[in-house]
Write a protein that holds these residues in place. Sequence first.
Motif, short mmCIF file in Angstrom:
data_model
loop_
_atom_site.label_atom_id
_atom_site.label_comp_id
_atom_site.label_asym_id
_atom_site.label_seq_id
_atom_site.Cartn_x
_atom_site.Cartn_y
_atom_site.Cartn_z
N ALA A 1 7.89 -18.57 -76.48
CA ALA A 1 7.59 -18.72 -77.90
C ALA A 1 6.73 -17.55 -78.38
N ARG A 2 5.79 -17.14 -77.54
CA ARG A 2 4.94 -16.00 -77.89
C ARG A 2 5.78 -14.73 -78.03
N GLU A 3 6.74 -14.58 -77.14
CA GLU A 3 7.64 -13.42 -77.21
C GLU A 3 8.47 -13.44 -78.49
N ARG A 4 8.97 -14.61 -78.85
CA ARG A 4 9.75 -14.74 -80.08
C ARG A 4 8.89 -14.40 -81.30
N LEU A 5 7.67 -14.88 -81.31
CA LEU A 5 6.78 -14.59 -82.44
C LEU A 5 6.45 -13.10 -82.52
N ASN A 6 6.28 -12.45 -81.38
CA ASN A 6 6.03 -11.00 -81.38
C ASN A 6 7.25 -10.23 -81.90
N THR A 7 8.44 -10.70 -81.57
CA THR A 7 9.66 -10.06 -82.08
C THR A 7 9.74 -10.21 -83.59
N ILE A 8 9.41 -11.39 -84.08
CA ILE A 8 9.41 -11.62 -85.53
C ILE A 8 8.37 -10.73 -86.19
N LYS A 9 7.25 -10.55 -85.53
CA LYS A 9 6.17 -9.74 -86.09
C LYS A 9 6.63 -8.29 -86.29
N LEU A 10 7.52 -7.82 -85.41
CA LEU A 10 8.02 -6.45 -85.55
C LEU A 10 8.96 -6.31 -86.74
N THR A 11 9.76 -7.34 -86.99
CA THR A 11 10.76 -7.24 -88.05
C THR A 11 10.24 -7.72 -89.40
N ARG A 12 9.47 -8.80 -89.39
CA ARG A 12 8.96 -9.36 -90.65
C ARG A 12 7.48 -9.69 -90.48
N PRO A 13 6.60 -8.70 -90.60
CA PRO A 13 5.18 -8.92 -90.32
C PRO A 13 4.51 -9.96 -91.24
N ASP A 14 4.90 -9.99 -92.51
CA ASP A 14 4.30 -10.95 -93.44
C ASP A 14 4.66 -12.38 -93.05
N PHE A 15 5.92 -12.60 -92.74
CA PHE A 15 6.38 -13.93 -92.34
C PHE A 15 5.72 -14.35 -91.03
N ALA A 16 5.61 -13.42 -90.09
CA ALA A 16 4.97 -13.72 -88.80
C ALA A 16 3.51 -14.09 -89.00
#
Length: 113
Positions: A54-69
């Motif tokens: 889950a942490r890895e998924r959240l980090n991936t989201i942070k790279l693509t959509r930082p505001d949403f993350a």
Amino acid sequence: MGDDELNELRRRRMEDLQRQQQQQGAMEEEMARQQQQQEAQIHMILMQILEPEARERLNTIKLTRPDFAKAVEQQLVILAQSGRLRGKISDEMLKNLLTQLMPQKKDYKITRK
């Protein structure tokens, strides 16, 4: 007003401006330090409540959509602090939470005559 008085006024004004700049710089440094400390606390909370996938998924989201993350991270921290989490959040649980938090897309259909 003589040249000496004018030079003295200029010197005082320059000193005042320099003092203001130093104070502003110190305030900006303090704000940056506080922000780093806050981010470190959020990171520690996330480390405790998220499983590695889950942490890895959240980090991936942070790279693509930082505001949403950032919004997801805040939501997770709120859930953890309010005591609504019983255990660690798995990848599947995070996926479900993401689908709930993600804004619904509007589908437009254009027909030609």
